[in-house]
Design a protein around this motif. Sequence first.
Motif, PDB file in Angstrom:
ATOM      1  N   ASP A  96       0.813  -1.222   0.000  1.00  0.00           N
ATOM      2  CA  ASP A  96       0.000   0.000   0.000  1.00  0.00           C
ATOM      3  C   ASP A  96       0.847   1.272   0.000  1.00  0.00           C
ATOM      4  O   ASP A  96       0.592   2.197  -0.772  1.00  0.00           O
ATOM      5  N   LEU A  97       1.852   1.339   0.875  1.00  0.00           N
ATOM      6  CA  LEU A  97       2.687   2.537   0.958  1.00  0.00           C
ATOM      7  C   LEU A  97       3.456   2.747  -0.342  1.00  0.00           C
ATOM      8  O   LEU A  97       3.514   3.855  -0.875  1.00  0.00           O
ATOM      9  N   GLU A  98       4.010   1.662  -0.860  1.00  0.00           N
ATOM     10  CA  GLU A  98       4.773   1.754  -2.110  1.00  0.00           C
ATOM     11  C   GLU A  98       3.891   2.260  -3.244  1.00  0.00           C
ATOM     12  O   GLU A  98       4.292   3.117  -4.041  1.00  0.00           O
ATOM     13  N   THR A  99       2.676   1.774  -3.334  1.00  0.00           N
ATOM     14  CA  THR A  99       1.750   2.185  -4.389  1.00  0.00           C
ATOM     15  C   THR A  99       1.449   3.683  -4.304  1.00  0.00           C
ATOM     16  O   THR A  99       1.463   4.383  -5.317  1.00  0.00           O
ATOM     17  N   SER A 100       1.210   4.189  -3.107  1.00  0.00           N
ATOM     18  CA  SER A 100       0.895   5.613  -2.967  1.00  0.00           C
ATOM     19  C   SER A 100       2.131   6.489  -3.200  1.00  0.00           C
ATOM     20  O   SER A 100       2.031   7.572  -3.770  1.00  0.00           O
ATOM     21  N   LEU A 101       3.312   6.039  -2.772  1.00  0.00           N
ATOM     22  CA  LEU A 101       4.533   6.824  -2.963  1.00  0.00           C
ATOM     23  C   LEU A 101       5.008   6.832  -4.409  1.00  0.00           C
ATOM     24  O   LEU A 101       5.633   7.790  -4.860  1.00  0.00           O
ATOM     25  N   LEU A 108      11.293   5.017  -7.084  1.00  0.00           N
ATOM     26  CA  LEU A 108      11.261   4.379  -5.771  1.00  0.00           C
ATOM     27  C   LEU A 108      11.796   2.950  -5.883  1.00  0.00           C
ATOM     28  O   LEU A 108      11.507   2.241  -6.842  1.00  0.00           O
ATOM     29  N   HIS A 109      12.597   2.533  -4.907  1.00  0.00           N
ATOM     30  CA  HIS A 109      13.121   1.164  -4.865  1.00  0.00           C
ATOM     31  C   HIS A 109      12.529   0.455  -3.658  1.00  0.00           C
ATOM     32  O   HIS A 109      12.373   1.050  -2.600  1.00  0.00           O
ATOM     33  N   ARG A 110      12.229  -0.806  -3.810  1.00  0.00           N
ATOM     34  CA  ARG A 110      11.613  -1.576  -2.730  1.00  0.00           C
ATOM     35  C   ARG A 110      12.553  -2.663  -2.224  1.00  0.00           C
ATOM     36  O   ARG A 110      13.224  -3.316  -3.012  1.00  0.00           O
TER      37      ARG A 110
END
Length: 134
Positions: A96-101, A108-110
């Motif tokens: 969820d956080l990655e999708t919004s950021l 963005l790297h995960r």
Amino acid sequence: GHQRGASAAGWLLGLGKKLKIVTEFTHVGCHFEFAMLHFRLYELLHRHEITVMPNYRVEEIHADTVDVADNYAGCRRTLSGHDSVIMIYPQIANTDLETSLRKTFPHLHRVGDCLSVRNIEIAVYWGARLGSQL
């Protein structure tokens, strides 16, 4: 999920409970990363005469019984004589956080659990690897 299941089994044994383990996998602890954990787990299972039902999934839970089905043949069995049923599911990656950021930060790297659920050693390894690449 596998370490959590083994930990729950150990805790219940400490409370004096009798266990029956139903798993959809081919054997209990099949995703343990350290062979030593397999030995300890199976020692515990045999010492306490715990019934293990590999390749079965829980279909329905009733007040006095639990219906399980074989993963391959689909044969159903009804288990009884239990006072509790504890379901332990695998963890799910939280994206969820990655999708919004991603909308604001396209580069963005995960790493870690937002990418996929993993243990801390693997998450640290991939984090260090990504850090040195950047």
